[in-house]
Design a protein around this motif. Structure first.
Motif, PDB file in Angstrom:
ATOM      1  N   VAL A   1       0.850  -1.195   0.000  1.00 27.41           N
ATOM      2  CA  VAL A   1       0.000   0.000   0.000  1.00 27.41           C
ATOM      3  C   VAL A   1       0.885   1.244   0.000  1.00 27.41           C
ATOM      4  O   VAL A   1       1.740   1.401   0.879  1.00 27.41           O
ATOM      5  N   ILE A   2       0.678   2.128  -0.971  1.00 30.08           N
ATOM      6  CA  ILE A   2       1.434   3.378  -1.026  1.00 30.08           C
ATOM      7  C   ILE A   2       0.493   4.542  -1.318  1.00 30.08           C
ATOM      8  O   ILE A   2      -0.654   4.339  -1.734  1.00 30.08           O
ATOM      9  N   GLY A   3       0.978   5.749  -1.079  1.00 34.74           N
ATOM     10  CA  GLY A   3       0.247   6.951  -1.455  1.00 34.74           C
ATOM     11  C   GLY A   3       0.678   7.397  -2.843  1.00 34.74           C
ATOM     12  O   GLY A   3       1.774   7.047  -3.316  1.00 34.74           O
ATOM     13  N   HIS A   4      -0.162   8.184  -3.489  1.00 35.96           N
ATOM     14  CA  HIS A   4       0.187   8.693  -4.822  1.00 35.96           C
ATOM     15  C   HIS A   4       1.485   9.504  -4.763  1.00 35.96           C
ATOM     16  O   HIS A   4       2.293   9.467  -5.701  1.00 35.96           O
ATOM     17  N   LYS A   5       1.705  10.199  -3.648  1.00 36.34           N
ATOM     18  CA  LYS A   5       2.921  10.999  -3.476  1.00 36.34           C
ATOM     19  C   LYS A   5       4.164  10.119  -3.370  1.00 36.34           C
ATOM     20  O   LYS A   5       5.291  10.619  -3.532  1.00 36.34           O
ATOM     21  N   GLU A   6       3.978   8.830  -3.092  1.00 41.43           N
ATOM     22  CA  GLU A   6       5.101   7.901  -3.023  1.00 41.43           C
ATOM     23  C   GLU A   6       5.350   7.212  -4.366  1.00 41.43           C
ATOM     24  O   GLU A   6       6.360   6.520  -4.524  1.00 41.43           O
ATOM     25  N   TRP A   7       4.456   7.422  -5.309  1.00 40.60           N
ATOM     26  CA  TRP A   7       4.569   6.813  -6.634  1.00 40.60           C
ATOM     27  C   TRP A   7       5.107   7.798  -7.670  1.00 40.60           C
ATOM     28  O   TRP A   7       5.928   7.447  -8.515  1.00 40.60           O
TER      29      TRP A   7
ATOM     30  N   ASP B   1       6.731  11.816  -8.414  1.00 41.18           N
ATOM     31  CA  ASP B   1       7.443  12.905  -7.735  1.00 41.18           C
ATOM     32  C   ASP B   1       6.768  14.264  -7.899  1.00 41.18           C
ATOM     33  O   ASP B   1       7.266  15.264  -7.409  1.00 41.18           O
ATOM     34  N   TRP B   2       5.603  14.302  -8.581  1.00 38.98           N
ATOM     35  CA  TRP B   2       4.914  15.601  -8.654  1.00 38.98           C
ATOM     36  C   TRP B   2       3.517  15.547  -8.037  1.00 38.98           C
ATOM     37  O   TRP B   2       2.720  16.456  -8.212  1.00 38.98           O
ATOM     38  N   LYS B   3       3.229  14.498  -7.291  1.00 37.23           N
ATOM     39  CA  LYS B   3       1.926  14.372  -6.652  1.00 37.23           C
ATOM     40  C   LYS B   3       2.033  14.575  -5.129  1.00 37.23           C
ATOM     41  O   LYS B   3       2.989  14.107  -4.510  1.00 37.23           O
ATOM     42  N   PRO B   4       1.040  15.257  -4.500  1.00 36.80           N
ATOM     43  CA  PRO B   4       1.097  15.522  -3.058  1.00 36.80           C
ATOM     44  C   PRO B   4       0.174  14.649  -2.221  1.00 36.80           C
ATOM     45  O   PRO B   4       0.130  14.797  -1.005  1.00 36.80           O
ATOM     46  N   ASP B   5      -0.593  13.801  -2.856  1.00 38.35           N
ATOM     47  CA  ASP B   5      -1.671  13.125  -2.122  1.00 38.35           C
ATOM     48  C   ASP B   5      -1.283  11.711  -1.642  1.00 38.35           C
ATOM     49  O   ASP B   5      -0.456  11.055  -2.282  1.00 38.35           O
ATOM     50  N   PRO B   6      -1.923  11.339  -0.511  1.00 38.10           N
ATOM     51  CA  PRO B   6      -2.833  12.129   0.336  1.00 38.10           C
ATOM     52  C   PRO B   6      -2.058  13.070   1.259  1.00 38.10           C
ATOM     53  O   PRO B   6      -1.032  12.698   1.822  1.00 38.10           O
TER      54      PRO B   6
ATOM     55  N   MET C   1       1.889   8.258   5.195  1.00 38.34           N
ATOM     56  CA  MET C   1       1.583   6.908   4.725  1.00 38.34           C
ATOM     57  C   MET C   1       2.236   5.826   5.582  1.00 38.34           C
ATOM     58  O   MET C   1       1.737   4.698   5.637  1.00 38.34           O
ATOM     59  N   ALA C   2       3.325   6.147   6.251  1.00 36.25           N
ATOM     60  CA  ALA C   2       3.923   5.156   7.155  1.00 36.25           C
ATOM     61  C   ALA C   2       2.956   4.822   8.284  1.00 36.25           C
ATOM     62  O   ALA C   2       2.829   3.658   8.688  1.00 36.25           O
ATOM     63  N   ASP C   3       2.263   5.841   8.797  1.00 34.79           N
ATOM     64  CA  ASP C   3       1.256   5.603   9.842  1.00 34.79           C
ATOM     65  C   ASP C   3       0.061   4.846   9.277  1.00 34.79           C
ATOM     66  O   ASP C   3      -0.503   3.968   9.939  1.00 34.79           O
ATOM     67  N   PHE C   4      -0.331   5.208   8.060  1.00 40.57           N
ATOM     68  CA  PHE C   4      -1.450   4.517   7.415  1.00 40.57           C
ATOM     69  C   PHE C   4      -1.135   3.028   7.255  1.00 40.57           C
ATOM     70  O   PHE C   4      -1.983   2.169   7.532  1.00 40.57           O
ATOM     71  N   ARG C   5       0.079   2.711   6.839  1.00 39.39           N
ATOM     72  CA  ARG C   5       0.459   1.302   6.679  1.00 39.39           C
ATOM     73  C   ARG C   5       0.440   0.562   8.004  1.00 39.39           C
ATOM     74  O   ARG C   5       0.086  -0.630   8.064  1.00 39.39           O
ATOM     75  N   LYS C   6       0.798   1.237   9.094  1.00 37.62           N
ATOM     76  CA  LYS C   6       0.727   0.597  10.408  1.00 37.62           C
ATOM     77  C   LYS C   6      -0.717   0.218  10.738  1.00 37.62           C
ATOM     78  O   LYS C   6      -0.975  -0.854  11.307  1.00 37.62           O
ATOM     79  N   ASP C   7      -1.659   1.085  10.377  1.00 37.65           N
ATOM     80  CA  ASP C   7      -3.070   0.793  10.637  1.00 37.65           C
ATOM     81  C   ASP C   7      -3.572  -0.336   9.751  1.00 37.65           C
ATOM     82  O   ASP C   7      -4.396  -1.150  10.172  1.00 37.65           O
ATOM     83  N   VAL C   8      -3.080  -0.400   8.513  1.00 35.25           N
ATOM     84  CA  VAL C   8      -3.432  -1.516   7.636  1.00 35.25           C
ATOM     85  C   VAL C   8      -2.875  -2.815   8.213  1.00 35.25           C
ATOM     86  O   VAL C   8      -3.562  -3.844   8.243  1.00 35.25           O
ATOM     87  N   ALA C   9      -1.642  -2.773   8.697  1.00 35.01           N
ATOM     88  CA  ALA C   9      -1.026  -3.956   9.301  1.00 35.01           C
ATOM     89  C   ALA C   9      -1.819  -4.435  10.503  1.00 35.01           C
ATOM     90  O   ALA C   9      -1.986  -5.649  10.723  1.00 35.01           O
TER      91      ALA C   9
END
Length: 279
Positions: free
Chosen positions: A173-179, A181-186, A191-199
């Motif tokens: 699971v990644i954010g668009h901003k991690e895919w 280099d010109w995107k800010p979302d979310p 996203m590191a915290d978001f991945r912890k919640d997914v885990a």
């Protein structure tokens, strides 16, 4: 690497995860077909914000724009936590991105974050993300304001459901901003915290709700065994969410316990009076 989920498989996975779902008419066949690199094999999930407000942003996710035909994601997540299916198959949500990020997602080999992206749509060497990722567009203007708990929880559930169906970990699971280099979302969270919640979700059954009891119930009190769907129990203004069925049952159980104690007290008093009268 995995074969994309069918419409029925996706629907079943998301229902099992406890999401509030709406099926947009025609979503099962709404996609970009064989354009670009086609659709699949799939490797992960990308979380987006729309950059707009409802209901117009939801309509754009379905219809697209003049320069970017819809669907713009596989699902649209509203502020109230309702998730609407908007496509099945290739969707115009990810665009071009960094191949090193894709490889890190495939391998699930990175630490807290995948490598920083250095590619975007149209740049030399960019990889077609629309062929390889599921996408969730979440209604949000992108100002960095925290999302309502129900919306954030639904996003976590959506990502976890897709990962669970494919046997992936949270590192798919990644954010668009991690895919790109010109995107800010979310913009609203890390996203590191978001991945912890997914885990955390993936460590439990799909039916799990945070805060629900996990002990084996006794025959005398099987209320604790009830597994109900709820949105973390609070609305954005901090008041109790009326959809939080578990909180309602917990309150009912407390009332039952109070009544039991009162009945026991009255029973003891009656027995005492009977004893005195008999003497």
């Amino acid at each position: 690497m995995a074969t994309p989920l069918t419409a029925d498989q996706m629907l079943a996975a998301l229902r099992a995860e406890g999401l509030r779902l709406v099926e947009h008419p025609g979503w099962r066949t709404h996609n970009r077909g064989s354009r670009g690199d086609g659709w699949g094999p799939v490797h992960g999930v990308i979380i987006h914000h729309t950059g707009g407000t409802a209901p117009s942003d939801g309509q754009i996710v379905w219809e697209g724009r003049a320069d970017l035909p819809g669907p713009d994601a596989h699902a649209y997540l509203a502020k109230d936590g309702t998730t609407t299916f908007t496509g099945c198959g290739r969707a115009n949500h990810a665009g071009g991105g960094d191949g090193s990020v894709l490889q890190a997602v495939i391998d699930e080999s990175y630490g807290a974050r995948p490598p920083a992206p250095h590619k975007h749509e149209g740049s030399p060497g960019a990889v077609d993300g629309n062929a390889r990722f599921y996408g969730l567009e979440c209604s949000d203007r992108g100002t960095g304001t925290a999302w309502p708990a129900v919306q954030y929880d639904a996003a976590v559930r959506w990502a976890a459901a897709i990962c669970r169906a494919h046997g992936w970990t949270e590192k798919s699971v990644i954010g668009h901003k991690e895919w790109s280099d010109w995107k800010p979302d979310p913009a609203a969270f890390d996203m590191a915290d978001f991945r912890k919640d997914v885990a955390a979700r993936l460590a439990h059954p799909a039916s799990w709700t945070p805060g629900a009891p996990t002990n084996t119930p006794s025959k005398e009190d099987d209320m604790q065994a009830i597994d109900v769907w709820a949105y973390k129990g609070k609305t954005a203004n901090g008041k109790q969410d009326p959809s939080d069925a578990y909180a309602y049952l917990r309150g009912t159980r407390a009332e039952v316990e109070t009544l039991r104690k009162e009945v026991a007290t009255l029973t003891a008093l009656v027995q005492k009076l009977v004893t005195v009268k008999g003497a």
